[in-house]
Enzyme design. Structure first.
Site, PDB file in Angstrom:
ATOM      1  N   LYS A  22       0.861  -1.208   0.000  1.00 37.86           N
ATOM      2  CA  LYS A  22       0.000   0.000   0.000  1.00 37.86           C
ATOM      3  C   LYS A  22       0.885   1.242   0.000  1.00 37.86           C
ATOM      4  CE  LYS A  22      -1.977   2.184   4.025  1.00 37.86           C
ATOM      5  NZ  LYS A  22      -1.531   3.485   4.019  1.00 37.86           N
ATOM      6  N   ASN A  23       1.950   1.235   0.837  1.00 40.07           N
ATOM      7  CA  ASN A  23       2.740   2.459   0.991  1.00 40.07           C
ATOM      8  C   ASN A  23       3.797   2.634  -0.081  1.00 40.07           C
ATOM      9  OD1 ASN A  23       1.110   3.097   3.085  1.00 40.07           O
ATOM     10  ND2 ASN A  23       2.526   2.441   4.690  1.00 40.07           N
ATOM     11  N   CYS A 116      -5.288   8.141   8.817  1.00 40.98           N
ATOM     12  CA  CYS A 116      -5.668   7.581  10.115  1.00 40.98           C
ATOM     13  C   CYS A 116      -5.442   8.620  11.219  1.00 40.98           C
ATOM     14  CB  CYS A 116      -4.834   6.337  10.399  1.00 40.98           C
ATOM     15  SG  CYS A 116      -5.298   4.970   9.314  1.00 40.98           S
ATOM     16  N   ARG A 121      -0.324  14.913  12.584  1.00 47.13           N
ATOM     17  CA  ARG A 121       0.094  14.679  11.193  1.00 47.13           C
ATOM     18  C   ARG A 121       0.114  15.983  10.374  1.00 47.13           C
ATOM     19  NH1 ARG A 121      -2.187   9.102   8.928  1.00 47.13           N
ATOM     20  NH2 ARG A 121      -0.089   8.979   8.073  1.00 47.13           N
ATOM     21  N   PRO A 122       0.881  16.966  10.824  1.00 44.95           N
ATOM     22  CA  PRO A 122       0.994  18.213  10.043  1.00 44.95           C
ATOM     23  C   PRO A 122       1.715  17.962   8.719  1.00 44.95           C
ATOM     24  CG  PRO A 122       2.613  18.175  11.801  1.00 44.95           C
ATOM     25  CD  PRO A 122       1.754  16.952  11.995  1.00 44.95           C
ATOM     26  N   ASP A 305       3.908   1.019  11.915  1.00 42.86           N
ATOM     27  CA  ASP A 305       2.704   0.410  11.317  1.00 42.86           C
ATOM     28  C   ASP A 305       2.475  -1.016  11.778  1.00 42.86           C
ATOM     29  OD1 ASP A 305       3.004   2.031   8.064  1.00 42.86           O
ATOM     30  OD2 ASP A 305       2.346   2.737  10.021  1.00 42.86           O
ATOM     31  N   ARG A 397      -8.778  -0.217   3.848  1.00 46.62           N
ATOM     32  CA  ARG A 397      -7.921   0.823   3.261  1.00 46.62           C
ATOM     33  C   ARG A 397      -6.552   0.227   2.918  1.00 46.62           C
ATOM     34  NH1 ARG A 397      -7.578   6.294   6.443  1.00 46.62           N
ATOM     35  NH2 ARG A 397      -6.137   6.521   4.712  1.00 46.62           N
TER      36      ARG A 397
HETATM   37  C1  EPZ Z   1       3.786   7.172   5.969  1.00 44.77           C
HETATM   38  O1  EPZ Z   1       2.984   8.207   6.502  1.00 44.77           O
HETATM   39  C2  EPZ Z   1       2.886   5.958   5.873  1.00 44.77           C
HETATM   40  N1  EPZ Z   1       1.773   6.232   4.973  1.00 44.77           N
HETATM   41  C3  EPZ Z   1       2.347   5.615   7.259  1.00 44.77           C
HETATM   42  O2  EPZ Z   1       1.577   4.420   7.128  1.00 44.77           O
HETATM   43  C4  EPZ Z   1       3.535   5.340   8.185  1.00 44.77           C
HETATM   44  O3  EPZ Z   1       3.040   5.110   9.495  1.00 44.77           O
HETATM   45  C5  EPZ Z   1       4.474   6.555   8.195  1.00 44.77           C
HETATM   46  O4  EPZ Z   1       4.877   6.865   6.845  1.00 44.77           O
HETATM   47  C6  EPZ Z   1       5.723   6.304   9.029  1.00 44.77           C
HETATM   48  O5  EPZ Z   1       6.378   5.169   8.552  1.00 44.77           O
HETATM   49  C7  EPZ Z   1       1.987   6.160   3.633  1.00 44.77           C
HETATM   50  O6  EPZ Z   1       3.083   5.900   3.174  1.00 44.77           O
HETATM   51  C8  EPZ Z   1       0.788   6.402   2.754  1.00 44.77           C
HETATM   52  P1  EPZ Z   1       5.776  10.551   8.155  1.00 44.77           P
HETATM   53  P2  EPZ Z   1       3.551   9.723   6.552  1.00 44.77           P
HETATM   54  O7  EPZ Z   1       5.730  11.775   7.346  1.00 44.77           O
HETATM   55  O8  EPZ Z   1       4.346   9.996   5.334  1.00 44.77           O
HETATM   56  C9  EPZ Z   1       5.489  13.885  11.481  1.00 44.77           C
HETATM   57  C10 EPZ Z   1      -0.236   2.977   7.493  1.00 44.77           C
HETATM   58  O9  EPZ Z   1      -0.783   2.503   8.505  1.00 44.77           O
HETATM   59  N2  EPZ Z   1       5.438  14.830  10.348  1.00 44.77           N
HETATM   60  O10 EPZ Z   1       6.992   9.670   8.113  1.00 44.77           O
HETATM   61  O11 EPZ Z   1       2.429  10.604   6.886  1.00 44.77           O
HETATM   62  C11 EPZ Z   1       4.218  13.049  11.559  1.00 44.77           C
HETATM   63  O12 EPZ Z   1       3.198  13.749  12.252  1.00 44.77           O
HETATM   64  C12 EPZ Z   1       0.173   4.436   7.488  1.00 44.77           C
HETATM   65  O13 EPZ Z   1       0.028   2.331   6.446  1.00 44.77           O
HETATM   66  C13 EPZ Z   1       5.458  16.196  10.620  1.00 44.77           C
HETATM   67  O14 EPZ Z   1       5.526  16.621  11.778  1.00 44.77           O
HETATM   68  O15 EPZ Z   1       4.535   9.623   7.820  1.00 44.77           O
HETATM   69  C14 EPZ Z   1       4.673  11.830  12.299  1.00 44.77           C
HETATM   70  O16 EPZ Z   1       4.680  12.087  13.689  1.00 44.77           O
HETATM   71  C15 EPZ Z   1      -0.104   5.147   8.800  1.00 44.77           C
HETATM   72  N3  EPZ Z   1       5.396  17.064   9.575  1.00 44.77           N
HETATM   73  C16 EPZ Z   1       6.108  11.631  11.804  1.00 44.77           C
HETATM   74  O17 EPZ Z   1       6.509  12.894  11.263  1.00 44.77           O
HETATM   75  C17 EPZ Z   1       5.313  16.637   8.276  1.00 44.77           C
HETATM   76  O18 EPZ Z   1       5.281  17.490   7.359  1.00 44.77           O
HETATM   77  C18 EPZ Z   1       6.242  10.573  10.725  1.00 44.77           C
HETATM   78  O19 EPZ Z   1       5.420  10.951   9.655  1.00 44.77           O
HETATM   79  C19 EPZ Z   1       5.306  15.255   8.024  1.00 44.77           C
HETATM   80  C20 EPZ Z   1       5.370  14.367   9.072  1.00 44.77           C
END
Ligand code: EPZ
Length: 421
Positions: A22-23, A116, A121-122, A305, A397
């Protein structure tokens, strides 16, 4: 709300074939916007988030055809630079499109992404990254308008190895003028998959999988065919479900190095693991001992995840465990449902403490997010008696035909779409 009805107590045994990740498919669909060409993407998982991403591509003017796992995207014509509220808020990965739309149209209008409810998630890192590559960003009534006279390569230092921001930067930089270096980049296998897809389309990217990714912008991209990697989180989920029910499974198409930390966690409590090529065997989960300790981290650490699923497995096996969630600030929502089954899990800040000696009893459970839903299914499979898991739409999803795959392994699980009297 669609519901799974599960009768626990049956051990899962047999063979599993994983769907595409998915990711991976979500950022790769998003990246197909930047190519301006035809892409044939195979091994696509049949999950609702992938369907929604295809709807967004159509809304932008792409032609999206194909059936099942074999999808064709033609992005030669982009006629729209705006993603509507409904689709934008339907999932997190809608934000990955910003870089590609900006590259093709010089303007992109997006709202707040969904996803989710596991934290704030900013998207600040996404925005700062696109600004570093030459985008101007204006906020107007909860929507963002990004403009550029042409993206230019730059050095991008990510404050956190954000998976999505790394992917947004790779997509935007692939056709920017000049060279880009992304430092403190995310290292997940899906980042490598995105690099490999873009390079097959003519991009010049190297270093994915390490903390530093170098991209030389290209003017043109070409038609390409690309196969999505297997879903490592689906693989880890099946391993936890099998271990929780003291079963023995064989995953035919795993990539062991993608699930190293999950295998280590299972071995640490006495499960036997064997790997050969893309085959992974889980055996002998009967003599389980000790405490399972997990701390979530960016790859190559233990994946966030998989945090809900391994917590449910520990509770279902009646052993002790300590789980520390360091990526998202609110990813223990599912625990209250496990405690309705008798899990006795205590949350202290970022930690979930599971005491030894639980035995779960079936209950009516409510999923609120994708991986939390998978955790409830894991617990219901291990519990004594019957459970219902409401909110199957969250599970769909990210998991393709989960109930069918579980029935093939011996589970007693049926989906009730709420239509029946
Ligand atoms: C990806 O989400 C995945 N989703 C998530 O999978 C996964 O949990 C996550 O990466 C971490 O591995 C997809 O790939 C579609 P991040 P993403 O940006 O990109 C903070 C699932 O269950 N952050 O690495 O949103 C954020 O709030 C889903 O398959 C900021 O602060 O994750 C989090 O605390 C859930 N500002 C941390 O970084 C930003 O601009 C990691 O987020 C971006 C992120």
């Amino acid at each position: 709300m669609d519901t799974y009805h599960i009768r626990g107590g049956y051990s899962l045994n047999g063979e599993v074939v994983l769907s595409g990740a998915k990711n991976s498919v979500l950022p790769i669909f998003a990246a197909s916007v930047v190519t301006g060409s035809q892409s044939n993407i195979t091994n696509c998982p049949e999950i609702s988030d992938a369907e929604k991403m295809r709807d967004i591509l159509r809304m932008l003017g792409c032609s999206v055809t194909g059936e099942g796992n074999d999808i064709f995207v033609d992005s030669s014509q982009i006629s729209n630079h705006t993603i509507n509220e409904e689709l934008m808020s339907s999932m997190r990965s809608s934000v990955f499109l910003a870089g590609g739309i900006l590259t093709r149209c010089g303007i992109a209008e997006i709202g707040k992404p969904g996803g989710c409810k596991i934290g704030k998630r900013p998207i600040d890192i996404h925005i700062e990254t696109l600004k570093a590559l030459g985008a101007e960003v204006e906020e107007k009534e909860e929507r963002l308008i990004l403009k550029t006279r042409g993206l230019r390569g730059n050095t991008v230092n990510l404050p956190f190895p954000s998976v999505g921001a790394t992917e947004n930067a790779m997509i935007a930089a692939s056709r920017a003028e000049g060279e880009t270096v992304i430092n403190n980049a995310a290292r997940e296998p899906e980042i490598i998959d995105l690099q490999n897809f873009l390079n097959k389309c003519g991009a010049k990217i190297k270093g994915a999988g390490s903390s530093s990714i170098a991209i030389k912008g290209v003017k043109e991209m070409v038609p390409a065919k690309y196969e999505i990697i297997p879903d490592r989180i689906e693989g880890g989920t099946f391993l936890c479900m099998a271990a929780a029910t003291r079963g023995e499974i064989f995953i035919r198409n795993a990539i062991p190095e993608h699930i190293e930390t999950i295998l280590q966690a299972l071995e640490s409590i006495g499960c036997k693991i064997k790997t050969k090529g893309t085959g992974v065997w889980l055996k002998d989960c009967k003599n389980i001992r000790g405490t399972c300790k997990v701390i979530t981290s960016p790859f190559p650490g233990f994946p966030t995840d998989m945090q809900p699923q391994i917590t449910a497995m520990i509770a279902g096996m009646g052993i002790a465990g300590t789980i520390r969630e360091r990526i998202f600030e609110n990813r223990f929502g599912y625990v209250k449902e496990l405690n309705k089954m008798g899990a006795g899990i205590e949350i202290c800040g970022k930690n979930a403490i599971i005491s030894k000696g639980n035995s779960l009893v079936g209950n009516n459970l409510f999923a609120e997010d994708l991986r939390g839903g998978a955790a409830l299914v894991t617990a219901a499979l291990a519990a004594e008696g019957e459970s219902s898991v409401c909110g199957v739409q969250y599970i769909k999803r990210g998991y393709c035909r989960l109930d069918e795959k579980l029935r093939l392994l011996g589970a007693d699980i049926e989906e009730d779409d709420g239509e029946r009297a």
